[in-house]
Design a protein around this motif. Structure first.
Motif, mmCIF file in Angstrom:
data_model
loop_
_atom_site.group_PDB
_atom_site.id
_atom_site.type_symbol
_atom_site.label_atom_id
_atom_site.label_comp_id
_atom_site.label_asym_id
_atom_site.label_seq_id
_atom_site.Cartn_x
_atom_site.Cartn_y
_atom_site.Cartn_z
ATOM 1 N N GLY A 95 54.490 59.781 -2.535
ATOM 2 C CA GLY A 95 55.504 59.080 -1.752
ATOM 3 C C GLY A 95 54.974 58.670 -0.388
ATOM 4 O O GLY A 95 54.313 59.467 0.291
ATOM 5 N N HIS A 107 54.635 62.357 -8.827
ATOM 6 C CA HIS A 107 54.658 61.122 -8.036
ATOM 7 C C HIS A 107 54.189 61.378 -6.617
ATOM 8 O O HIS A 107 54.223 62.499 -6.117
ATOM 9 C CB HIS A 107 56.029 60.429 -8.081
ATOM 10 C CG HIS A 107 57.047 60.885 -7.080
ATOM 11 N ND1 HIS A 107 58.132 61.673 -7.404
ATOM 12 C CD2 HIS A 107 57.176 60.625 -5.743
ATOM 13 C CE1 HIS A 107 58.875 61.881 -6.330
ATOM 14 N NE2 HIS A 107 58.311 61.253 -5.299
ATOM 15 N N ARG A 167 61.199 54.370 -7.796
ATOM 16 C CA ARG A 167 60.114 55.103 -8.464
ATOM 17 C C ARG A 167 59.392 54.163 -9.418
ATOM 18 O O ARG A 167 60.013 53.573 -10.306
ATOM 19 C CB ARG A 167 60.687 56.304 -9.217
ATOM 20 C CG ARG A 167 59.650 57.297 -9.732
ATOM 21 C CD ARG A 167 60.374 58.490 -10.354
ATOM 22 N NE ARG A 167 59.506 59.611 -10.655
ATOM 23 C CZ ARG A 167 58.790 59.746 -11.769
ATOM 24 N NH1 ARG A 167 58.867 58.797 -12.692
ATOM 25 N NH2 ARG A 167 58.031 60.807 -11.958
ATOM 26 N N ASN A 178 61.734 66.758 -6.157
ATOM 27 C CA ASN A 178 61.753 65.381 -6.650
ATOM 28 C C ASN A 178 62.040 64.359 -5.558
ATOM 29 O O ASN A 178 61.892 63.157 -5.789
ATOM 30 C CB ASN A 178 62.805 65.230 -7.757
ATOM 31 C CG ASN A 178 62.473 66.077 -8.967
ATOM 32 O OD1 ASN A 178 61.319 66.216 -9.330
ATOM 33 N ND2 ASN A 178 63.485 66.656 -9.582
ATOM 34 N N SER A 179 62.476 64.805 -4.383
ATOM 35 C CA SER A 179 62.781 63.861 -3.307
ATOM 36 C C SER A 179 62.386 64.475 -1.974
ATOM 37 O O SER A 179 62.136 65.682 -1.874
ATOM 38 C CB SER A 179 64.285 63.512 -3.303
ATOM 39 O OG SER A 179 65.059 64.681 -3.079
ATOM 40 N N ASN A 190 52.772 58.296 -10.794
ATOM 41 C CA ASN A 190 53.867 57.445 -10.331
ATOM 42 C C ASN A 190 53.941 57.505 -8.805
ATOM 43 O O ASN A 190 53.320 58.362 -8.172
ATOM 44 C CB ASN A 190 55.202 57.901 -10.917
ATOM 45 C CG ASN A 190 55.174 58.034 -12.418
ATOM 46 O OD1 ASN A 190 55.149 57.055 -13.147
ATOM 47 N ND2 ASN A 190 55.161 59.270 -12.908
ATOM 48 N N TYR A 191 54.723 56.608 -8.220
ATOM 49 C CA TYR A 191 54.962 56.669 -6.781
ATOM 50 C C TYR A 191 56.343 56.128 -6.466
ATOM 51 O O TYR A 191 56.940 55.391 -7.270
ATOM 52 C CB TYR A 191 53.891 55.913 -5.999
ATOM 53 C CG TYR A 191 53.900 54.396 -6.126
ATOM 54 C CD1 TYR A 191 54.398 53.593 -5.098
ATOM 55 C CD2 TYR A 191 53.378 53.764 -7.254
ATOM 56 C CE1 TYR A 191 54.384 52.205 -5.193
ATOM 57 C CE2 TYR A 191 53.358 52.373 -7.361
ATOM 58 C CZ TYR A 191 53.860 51.592 -6.329
ATOM 59 O OH TYR A 191 53.845 50.222 -6.419
ATOM 60 N N VAL A 192 56.836 56.517 -5.302
ATOM 61 C CA VAL A 192 58.104 55.989 -4.810
ATOM 62 C C VAL A 192 57.779 55.035 -3.670
ATOM 63 O O VAL A 192 57.132 55.416 -2.688
ATOM 64 C CB VAL A 192 59.034 57.117 -4.331
ATOM 65 C CG1 VAL A 192 60.253 56.553 -3.621
ATOM 66 C CG2 VAL A 192 59.471 57.972 -5.526
#
Length: 427
Positions: free
Chosen positions: A304, A302, A53, A265-266, A45-47
């Protein structure tokens, strides 16, 4: 089992080698005192730049290639920064490699997920470099990560990857994925014993396939959160494992791979301190190849864009830190100290004026202004600034030059293999 035979076999692996890019300016020396940084790889996944997301797709994958191409501290792409899931698995490796060989001239990666994918990736790398088969075998140009199925097992696709890559003198990065308490003993020492056994087995197999084939000792030992079973990265245990892994790699005389990873996660304080802690372990452990150096998030779930920019700045800082201290007569500044004398200042001194524009590392993301000098635009945090920089870099992206004949040959190869169905899948 003869441990001496294993060590004698591993000893054939080179301690240093050149990983060739599409252009000579992109060649990388692997081993010795050299450090190579690779982008994040294999995130599902990616942001995106709007903070959404998303499941990995080709559009996101291509933009990660563009961003990584423009960031000087990203030296190579050791995998897809994000998996382009919208490309069917039967042909994904073909279209993804085409994007990588045309959107960037930095060296790329082959996933060892079956013999034909290896063969396709190897041939596309050869075509992109515009060299014949003999030259390609003399000049390692592509990497593949080989993970042990810990504990104590290599599966068929991984072994097939070693066979195909090492036979062509291409780079294999052996990396046991030994998470203490899950796929390895809960004690760090026990997990490292298992890591070493699995790494040596993989390294020995590369040399059985072809003596002198380039290979790296990879370490990815960390711990899990024993309350949830989730992998933990950037921990004290991870950093210790990095240090030990580096010592073992040097003992066996092969280059060392580590990683700069986080479980956050961020893009927040946790992401920052975990990445720094992991990178510090890798660098102090003497890593020659830092996987997931820019853009890794959420334990690898993910990638980013914002994080890639923040990490690229961090990698630049590490590179600046590793530069030897200048102790030349001019740098020692004895005359400048005498000229200013007691109770003076150095802002206007000639020695300062001659150096002030280039002397210190200039950060890409950090904002050093104090309260009174913030602009009317507000007080953007590091993630906001990184987002603005990522947007600017992507807007300014220019594809590297590639010969029309090579581009056409790559496209023809992909089209032919796609028409043949790519590789078999069960869906």
């Amino acid at each position: 089992f003869d441990p001496d035979m294993v060590l004698e076999t591993v000893a054939h692996a080179p301690s240093e080698f050149i990983l060739h890019g599409r252009r000579p300016e992109r060649d990388l020396r692997i081993g010795g005192d050299w450090v190579t940084y690779a982008s994040v790889a294999s995130a599902p996944n990616y942001v995106d730049l709007d903070g959404v997301r998303r499941t990995g797709d080709r559009v996101g994958y291509q933009d990660f290639l563009r961003l990584g191409h423009m960031l000087n501290s990203v030296h190579t792409f050791a995998g897809y920064p994000v998996e382009p899931v919208d490309l069917h698995a039967s042909i994904r490796h073909l279209e993804a490699a085409y994007d990588a060989h045309t959107l960037t001239d930095k060296s790329f990666h082959v996933y060892s997920l079956g013999r034909q994918r290896n063969l396709d990736g190897i041939e596309m790398a050869r075509i992109s470099r515009g060299v014949d088969h003999d030259a390609f075998e003399r000049e390692p140009s592509i990497t593949s990560i080989i993970n042990a199925s810990s504990p104590l097992r290599y599966d068929h696709p991984m072994l097939e990857g070693i066979i195909q890559m090492s036979a062509r003198n291409q780079v294999i990065i052996i990396t046991p994925f030994t998470l203490a308490g899950a796929m390895a003993p809960i004690t760090l020492a026990g997990a490292l014993v298992q890591q070493n056994a699995e790494a040596l087995a993989g390294l020995a197999f590369t040399q059985v396939v072809r003596k002198g084939a380039p290979a790296m000792y990879g370490g990815f030992t960390s711990n899990v959160d024993m309350r949830s079973g989730a992998p933990a990265f950037g921990t004290p245990e991870y950093a210790k494992a990095c240090l030990v892994g580096g010592q073992l790699a040097r003992r066996y005389g092969v280059p060392y791979r580590s990683s700069a990873v986080s479980a956050s996660n961020s893009v927040d304080a946790q992401a920052g301190y975990e990445t720094v802690w992991a990178l510090w372990g890798a660098i102090m452990g003497g890593a020659n190849f830092v996987m997931h150096g820019a853009g890794w998030m959420e334990g690898g779930l993910h990638a980013g864009y914002d994080k890639m920019v923040v990490d690229a700045d961090l990698l630049h800082m590490v590179s600046a830190f590793l530069e030897p201290l200048d102790t030349s007569d001019d740098a020692l500044a004895v005359d400048a100290i005498a000229g200013v004398g007691p109770a003076g200042h150095f802002f206007g001194e000639a020695h300062t004026q001659a150096r002030y524009q280039t002397e210190f590392y200039g950060p890409m993301v950090s904002d050093w202004r104090n309260w009174e000098t913030w602009t009317d635009a507000g007080r953007p945090d590091a993630r906001t600034r990184a987002n603005t920089i990522a947007r600017s870099i992507l807007a300014e992206y220019e594809a590297p030059p590639i010969d029309d004949a090579i581009r056409s040959e790559l496209r023809d190869f992909v089209d032919r293999r796609v028409s043949e169905g790519g590789v078999d899948t069960d869906f």
